[in-house]
Design a protein around this motif. Sequence first.
Motif, PDB file in Angstrom:
ATOM      1  N   ASN A 173      -0.401  68.522  95.573  1.00 21.25           N
ATOM      2  CA  ASN A 173       0.187  67.648  94.554  1.00 21.25           C
ATOM      3  C   ASN A 173       1.697  67.511  94.723  1.00 21.25           C
ATOM      4  OD1 ASN A 173      -2.259  67.086  93.240  1.00 21.25           O
ATOM      5  ND2 ASN A 173      -2.130  68.954  92.017  1.00 21.25           N
ATOM      6  N   ILE A 174       2.358  68.588  95.102  1.00 17.44           N
ATOM      7  CA  ILE A 174       3.808  68.522  95.340  1.00 17.44           C
ATOM      8  C   ILE A 174       4.109  67.561  96.481  1.00 17.44           C
ATOM      9  CG2 ILE A 174       5.800  69.822  96.196  1.00 17.44           C
ATOM     10  CD1 ILE A 174       4.747  72.257  94.667  1.00 17.44           C
ATOM     11  N   VAL A 175       3.415  67.742  97.601  1.00 15.91           N
ATOM     12  CA  VAL A 175       3.711  66.924  98.785  1.00 15.91           C
ATOM     13  C   VAL A 175       3.332  65.467  98.544  1.00 15.91           C
ATOM     14  CG1 VAL A 175       3.320  66.626 101.249  1.00 15.91           C
ATOM     15  CG2 VAL A 175       3.364  68.926 100.273  1.00 15.91           C
ATOM     16  N   LYS A 176       2.189  65.238  97.926  1.00 11.27           N
ATOM     17  CA  LYS A 176       1.727  63.875  97.679  1.00 11.27           C
ATOM     18  C   LYS A 176       2.682  63.115  96.765  1.00 11.27           C
ATOM     19  CE  LYS A 176      -1.340  60.492  97.743  1.00 11.27           C
ATOM     20  NZ  LYS A 176      -1.652  59.737  98.987  1.00 11.27           N
ATOM     21  N   GLN A 177       3.181  63.778  95.739  1.00 15.13           N
ATOM     22  CA  GLN A 177       3.957  63.081  94.721  1.00 15.13           C
ATOM     23  C   GLN A 177       5.473  63.180  94.902  1.00 15.13           C
ATOM     24  OE1 GLN A 177       2.490  63.878  90.683  1.00 15.13           O
ATOM     25  NE2 GLN A 177       0.567  64.588  91.576  1.00 15.13           N
ATOM     26  N   VAL A 178       5.941  64.219  95.567  1.00 14.78           N
ATOM     27  CA  VAL A 178       7.387  64.419  95.731  1.00 14.78           C
ATOM     28  C   VAL A 178       7.804  64.331  97.196  1.00 14.78           C
ATOM     29  CG1 VAL A 178       9.343  65.936  95.247  1.00 14.78           C
ATOM     30  CG2 VAL A 178       7.375  65.919  93.693  1.00 14.78           C
ATOM     31  N   GLY A 179       6.940  64.842  98.089  1.00 11.47           N
ATOM     32  CA  GLY A 179       7.256  64.843  99.507  1.00 11.47           C
ATOM     33  C   GLY A 179       7.645  66.215  99.998  1.00 11.47           C
ATOM     34  N   ASN A 180       7.821  66.347 101.296  1.00 15.11           N
ATOM     35  CA  ASN A 180       8.263  67.629 101.835  1.00 15.11           C
ATOM     36  C   ASN A 180       9.787  67.740 101.703  1.00 15.11           C
ATOM     37  OD1 ASN A 180       9.564  66.505 104.177  1.00 15.11           O
ATOM     38  ND2 ASN A 180       7.639  66.519 105.309  1.00 15.11           N
ATOM     39  N   TYR A 181      10.338  68.884 102.088  1.00 17.36           N
ATOM     40  CA  TYR A 181      11.774  69.099 101.905  1.00 17.36           C
ATOM     41  C   TYR A 181      12.603  68.091 102.706  1.00 17.36           C
ATOM     42  CZ  TYR A 181      16.374  71.244 101.862  1.00 17.36           C
ATOM     43  OH  TYR A 181      17.725  71.448 101.712  1.00 17.36           O
ATOM     44  N   GLY A 182      12.185  67.818 103.930  1.00 15.93           N
ATOM     45  CA  GLY A 182      12.910  66.866 104.759  1.00 15.93           C
ATOM     46  C   GLY A 182      12.936  65.476 104.154  1.00 15.93           C
ATOM     47  N   GLU A 183      11.808  65.040 103.587  1.00 23.50           N
ATOM     48  CA  GLU A 183      11.766  63.731 102.939  1.00 23.50           C
ATOM     49  C   GLU A 183      12.732  63.684 101.763  1.00 23.50           C
ATOM     50  OE1 GLU A 183       7.607  61.716 102.777  1.00 23.50           O
ATOM     51  OE2 GLU A 183       7.236  63.865 102.639  1.00 23.50           O
ATOM     52  N   SER A 184      12.719  64.731 100.958  1.00 26.88           N
ATOM     53  CA  SER A 184      13.605  64.790  99.797  1.00 26.88           C
ATOM     54  C   SER A 184      15.068  64.798 100.230  1.00 26.88           C
ATOM     55  CB  SER A 184      13.289  66.035  98.965  1.00 26.88           C
ATOM     56  OG  SER A 184      14.162  66.131  97.850  1.00 26.88           O
ATOM     57  N   PHE A 185      15.378  65.588 101.251  1.00 29.59           N
ATOM     58  CA  PHE A 185      16.762  65.673 101.733  1.00 29.59           C
ATOM     59  C   PHE A 185      17.235  64.308 102.227  1.00 29.59           C
ATOM     60  CE2 PHE A 185      20.230  66.420 104.578  1.00 29.59           C
ATOM     61  CZ  PHE A 185      20.892  67.537 104.091  1.00 29.59           C
ATOM     62  N   GLU A 186      16.441  63.674 103.061  1.00 30.68           N
ATOM     63  CA  GLU A 186      16.876  62.422 103.689  1.00 30.68           C
ATOM     64  C   GLU A 186      17.104  61.314 102.672  1.00 30.68           C
ATOM     65  OE1 GLU A 186      17.912  62.058 106.801  1.00 30.68           O
ATOM     66  OE2 GLU A 186      17.603  64.215 106.862  1.00 30.68           O
ATOM     67  N   ARG A 187      16.214  61.174 101.699  1.00 30.18           N
ATOM     68  CA  ARG A 187      16.383  60.062 100.757  1.00 30.18           C
ATOM     69  C   ARG A 187      17.482  60.317  99.730  1.00 30.18           C
ATOM     70  NH1 ARG A 187      11.060  61.592  98.979  1.00 30.18           N
ATOM     71  NH2 ARG A 187      11.143  62.856  97.088  1.00 30.18           N
ATOM     72  N   ASN A 188      17.766  61.579  99.463  1.00 28.20           N
ATOM     73  CA  ASN A 188      18.751  61.893  98.420  1.00 28.20           C
ATOM     74  C   ASN A 188      20.161  62.106  98.950  1.00 28.20           C
ATOM     75  OD1 ASN A 188      17.191  61.983  95.871  1.00 28.20           O
ATOM     76  ND2 ASN A 188      16.038  63.597  96.918  1.00 28.20           N
ATOM     77  N   VAL A 189      20.294  62.863 100.037  1.00 26.30           N
ATOM     78  CA  VAL A 189      21.636  63.183 100.537  1.00 26.30           C
ATOM     79  C   VAL A 189      21.810  62.914 102.026  1.00 26.30           C
ATOM     80  CG1 VAL A 189      21.964  64.946  98.759  1.00 26.30           C
ATOM     81  CG2 VAL A 189      21.091  65.625 100.994  1.00 26.30           C
ATOM     82  N   GLY A 190      20.729  62.669 102.743  1.00 22.42           N
ATOM     83  CA  GLY A 190      20.783  62.522 104.189  1.00 22.42           C
ATOM     84  C   GLY A 190      21.001  61.093 104.657  1.00 22.42           C
ATOM     85  N   GLU A 191      20.474  60.793 105.826  1.00 22.26           N
ATOM     86  CA  GLU A 191      20.719  59.498 106.452  1.00 22.26           C
ATOM     87  C   GLU A 191      20.132  58.325 105.666  1.00 22.26           C
ATOM     88  OE1 GLU A 191      22.717  58.827 108.993  1.00 22.26           O
ATOM     89  OE2 GLU A 191      23.242  60.949 108.949  1.00 22.26           O
ATOM     90  N   GLY A 192      19.132  58.591 104.844  1.00 24.08           N
ATOM     91  CA  GLY A 192      18.551  57.526 104.035  1.00 24.08           C
ATOM     92  C   GLY A 192      19.292  57.272 102.740  1.00 24.08           C
ATOM     93  N   SER A 193      20.383  58.003 102.525  1.00 22.77           N
ATOM     94  CA  SER A 193      21.164  57.876 101.292  1.00 22.77           C
ATOM     95  C   SER A 193      22.563  57.364 101.606  1.00 22.77           C
ATOM     96  CB  SER A 193      21.279  59.243 100.608  1.00 22.77           C
ATOM     97  OG  SER A 193      22.205  60.073 101.305  1.00 22.77           O
TER      98      SER A 193
END
Length: 342
Positions: free
Chosen positions: A298-318
């Motif tokens: 449920n965590i991965v499906k709805q929030v994503g893994n740590y790398g996904e969270s990092f990239e969209r919030n503070v990483g190259e996707g932000s």
Amino acid sequence: MNKKILSAALGAAVLGFGAAAANAGVLDDVKAKGFVQCGVNGSNLAGFGAQDSSGNWTGLDVDLCRAVAAAVFGDATKVKYTPLSAKDRFPALQSGEVDMLARNTTWTISRDSQLGFDFRAVNYYDGQGFMVPKSLNVKSALELSGAAVCVQSGTTTELNLADYFKANNLEYKPVVFEKQEEVDAAYQSGRCDVYTTDQSGLYSIRLSLSNPADHVILPEIISKEPLGPGVRQNDSKWFDIVTWAHYAMVTAEEFGITSANVDEMTKSANPDIKRFLGEEKDQTIGKDLGVDEKWAYNIVKQVGNYGESFERNVGEGSNLKIQRGLNALWTKGGLQYAPPIR
């Protein structure tokens, strides 16, 4: 029964009651009310805890709150957010106003011992830095002697600043404010020459300035700032859930499991992945935590893994474009490492 035996028996009973109460604690309260009350940054810190014009919260810390809700309820939306200043965050956690604190907060020994909190997971490895106007032509923090430095009170930042300048025999004038918004305004208006806080925060704050390109973040990192979630002590059940919510996101990245492929990965023959996603027969990992066996799925499906969270919030996707650095997985030269889920 003599007095010594009676006293020992009563003591054991009290300890047993205390342990039972602690085990019941926050998890039962959270389930009863139907949501997680999460303390987040009240200063709209882009990338970590920020609210848009529609009232939606986003950020690396916000994702951790959502991950805990996904683990407990199978629904990452079952979170209510309490915006907190640096000064207010600890009283809010101590009083029970919030169930957990995910507010770019540094794990220190005094916060563990004196304040009565528990930290274990680190969802962002950071360090304190300095930002200055380009017009000052400063290339190093060692050139800041005599500068006026804007800093927020009630933070490790304020203490680290004093230590750094003393250790390097530099003079400075602290310009101290309680609220981050006040520090931002003072720096923007030129009341100080330097802004100091966690380097990740400087990247976020620079975006909010009228001319971000006119400001530079100096190369020095003067402290260790392991940022992570905090909970009240003596509630191991809740502590475990908050901690392992983060570790589940890291483990998913290690396994290559993303929000997009998690359903396909449930068919994996890898026993570690099957166990992680709740597909092994007779497993009790979720039950032992006090949640459903599909908690990590449920965590991965709805929030994503740590790398996904990092990239969209503070990483190259932000907009922040922060490199993974210390926050890369341990297999890629970073410090993000999750204990085995088995």
